[in-house]
Design a protein around this motif. Sequence first.
Motif, PDB file in Angstrom:
ATOM      1  N   PRO A 128       1.592  30.541   1.554  1.00 52.13           N
ATOM      2  CA  PRO A 128       1.160  29.516   2.514  1.00 52.13           C
ATOM      3  C   PRO A 128       2.287  28.999   3.405  1.00 52.13           C
ATOM      4  N   GLU A 129       3.507  28.947   2.869  1.00 46.19           N
ATOM      5  CA  GLU A 129       4.613  28.440   3.686  1.00 46.19           C
ATOM      6  C   GLU A 129       4.990  29.378   4.831  1.00 46.19           C
ATOM      7  N   ASN A 130       4.392  30.578   4.866  1.00 45.41           N
ATOM      8  CA  ASN A 130       4.632  31.479   5.988  1.00 45.41           C
ATOM      9  C   ASN A 130       3.904  31.026   7.247  1.00 45.41           C
ATOM     10  N   GLY A 131       3.040  30.024   7.120  1.00 45.83           N
ATOM     11  CA  GLY A 131       2.355  29.471   8.279  1.00 45.83           C
ATOM     12  C   GLY A 131       1.225  30.358   8.773  1.00 45.83           C
TER      13      GLY A 131
ATOM     14  N   PRO B 262       1.588  27.569  14.087  1.00 42.72           N
ATOM     15  CA  PRO B 262       2.779  28.399  14.278  1.00 42.72           C
ATOM     16  C   PRO B 262       3.077  29.295  13.073  1.00 42.72           C
ATOM     17  N   VAL B 263       3.455  30.516  13.398  1.00 44.55           N
ATOM     18  CA  VAL B 263       3.703  31.546  12.392  1.00 44.55           C
ATOM     19  C   VAL B 263       5.197  31.610  12.072  1.00 44.55           C
TER      20      VAL B 263
ATOM     21  N   GLU C 129     -14.931  13.848  12.957  1.00 43.48           N
ATOM     22  CA  GLU C 129     -14.320  15.168  13.001  1.00 43.48           C
ATOM     23  C   GLU C 129     -13.508  15.426  11.740  1.00 43.48           C
ATOM     24  N   VAL C 130     -13.687  16.612  11.189  1.00 41.04           N
ATOM     25  CA  VAL C 130     -12.922  17.033  10.020  1.00 41.04           C
ATOM     26  C   VAL C 130     -12.307  18.399  10.326  1.00 41.04           C
ATOM     27  N   SER C 131     -11.234  18.731   9.634  1.00 43.41           N
ATOM     28  CA  SER C 131     -10.582  20.019   9.841  1.00 43.41           C
ATOM     29  C   SER C 131     -10.400  20.733   8.511  1.00 43.41           C
ATOM     30  N   LYS C 132     -10.385  22.050   8.582  1.00 41.35           N
ATOM     31  CA  LYS C 132     -10.207  22.886   7.406  1.00 41.35           C
ATOM     32  C   LYS C 132      -9.124  23.909   7.696  1.00 41.35           C
ATOM     33  N   ALA C 133      -8.037  23.871   6.923  1.00 41.41           N
ATOM     34  CA  ALA C 133      -6.954  24.838   7.081  1.00 41.41           C
ATOM     35  C   ALA C 133      -7.208  26.029   6.159  1.00 41.41           C
ATOM     36  N   ILE C 134      -7.183  27.221   6.735  1.00 42.63           N
ATOM     37  CA  ILE C 134      -7.473  28.446   5.984  1.00 42.63           C
ATOM     38  C   ILE C 134      -6.272  29.375   6.101  1.00 42.63           C
ATOM     39  N   TYR C 135      -5.671  29.694   4.981  1.00 41.33           N
ATOM     40  CA  TYR C 135      -4.468  30.519   5.006  1.00 41.33           C
ATOM     41  C   TYR C 135      -4.826  32.003   5.088  1.00 41.33           C
ATOM     42  N   PRO C 136      -4.022  32.779   5.809  1.00 42.36           N
ATOM     43  CA  PRO C 136      -4.349  34.191   6.068  1.00 42.36           C
ATOM     44  C   PRO C 136      -3.966  35.119   4.923  1.00 42.36           C
ATOM     45  N   MET C 137      -4.635  34.952   3.806  1.00 43.34           N
ATOM     46  CA  MET C 137      -4.339  35.778   2.640  1.00 43.34           C
ATOM     47  C   MET C 137      -4.901  37.188   2.830  1.00 43.34           C
TER      48      MET C 137
ATOM     49  N   TYR D  56      -6.915  44.677  16.790  1.00 40.49           N
ATOM     50  CA  TYR D  56      -5.793  44.328  15.940  1.00 40.49           C
ATOM     51  C   TYR D  56      -5.048  43.175  16.605  1.00 40.49           C
ATOM     52  N   ALA D  57      -4.479  42.293  15.796  1.00 44.69           N
ATOM     53  CA  ALA D  57      -3.692  41.182  16.340  1.00 44.69           C
ATOM     54  C   ALA D  57      -2.424  41.013  15.517  1.00 44.69           C
ATOM     55  N   LEU D  58      -1.310  40.857  16.207  1.00 45.90           N
ATOM     56  CA  LEU D  58      -0.036  40.594  15.553  1.00 45.90           C
ATOM     57  C   LEU D  58       0.601  39.367  16.203  1.00 45.90           C
ATOM     58  N   TYR D  59       0.814  38.344  15.380  1.00 49.06           N
ATOM     59  CA  TYR D  59       1.504  37.136  15.826  1.00 49.06           C
ATOM     60  C   TYR D  59       2.957  37.208  15.360  1.00 49.06           C
ATOM     61  N   PRO D  60       3.924  37.367  16.272  1.00 47.98           N
ATOM     62  CA  PRO D  60       5.333  37.354  15.864  1.00 47.98           C
ATOM     63  C   PRO D  60       5.754  35.963  15.393  1.00 47.98           C
ATOM     64  N   GLU D  61       6.878  35.900  14.742  1.00 48.18           N
ATOM     65  CA  GLU D  61       7.415  34.623  14.272  1.00 48.18           C
ATOM     66  C   GLU D  61       7.513  33.627  15.434  1.00 48.18           C
TER      67      GLU D  61
END
Length: 220
Positions: free
Chosen positions: A163-166, A205-206, A179-187, A126-131
């Motif tokens: 998405p604005e929750n970071g 950042p969260v 190099e290319v990047s892909k942003a994936i939101y944690p839905m 389990y992983a929890l990222y605080p604000e």
Amino acid sequence: MKMITETAPELFEQLDFIENPFYENIITDLVENQYCIVDDFFDAEEVAMLRNSLKSKFEEAQFKKAAIGNKTNEIVAKSIRGDFILWLNEAEAGKAENLFFNKINSLVGYLNKTCFLGILTKEFHYALYPEGTFYQRHLDTFQNDGRRKLSMVCYLNEEDWKPENGGELVIYSEENGVEVSKAIYPMPGRVVIFESQVLEHEVKPVKTARLSITGWLKTR
């Protein structure tokens, strides 16, 4: 007759095999892109069970500050990563965790049978990222241990996650030498799978606590 007898189990195994379109799509994406994004790998009820289990264990102070490196050179570095984790033991899993491992084991069995990946072990936490926390760009493998084959992140955020929750996962790859990047939101319910030894990635950042199960499928 002897040869037929010896090969019969293999023939029966082949006859019993049923192609799974859901898993086949995962394999196709991994082959073509080295990563895949699977929405609704876990349904809303399953996500809620896992999320509640995570929160309960966090409130019971079972989590610890995540470190970098493996057990032979583990150090805590807040400037690199800020999450708190709890390793999951399949042998001691509760109802929610059993649900999780059953689905993962089904996928692993299919990958081994169709792709001959040789996945023998797995490790998840389990992983929890605080604000305000994040995880700097890195690769999911170690100089002294290259057994990690596939990385997996399973998101357990609230249903109203925006998405604005970071906390987006950014995967870096290369296309035509660029190099290319892909942003994936944690839905919630979304699972991301990618090649551990190939793709660098980071967690941005969260802004609202970010919940997940993260882990690796490992070879010998």
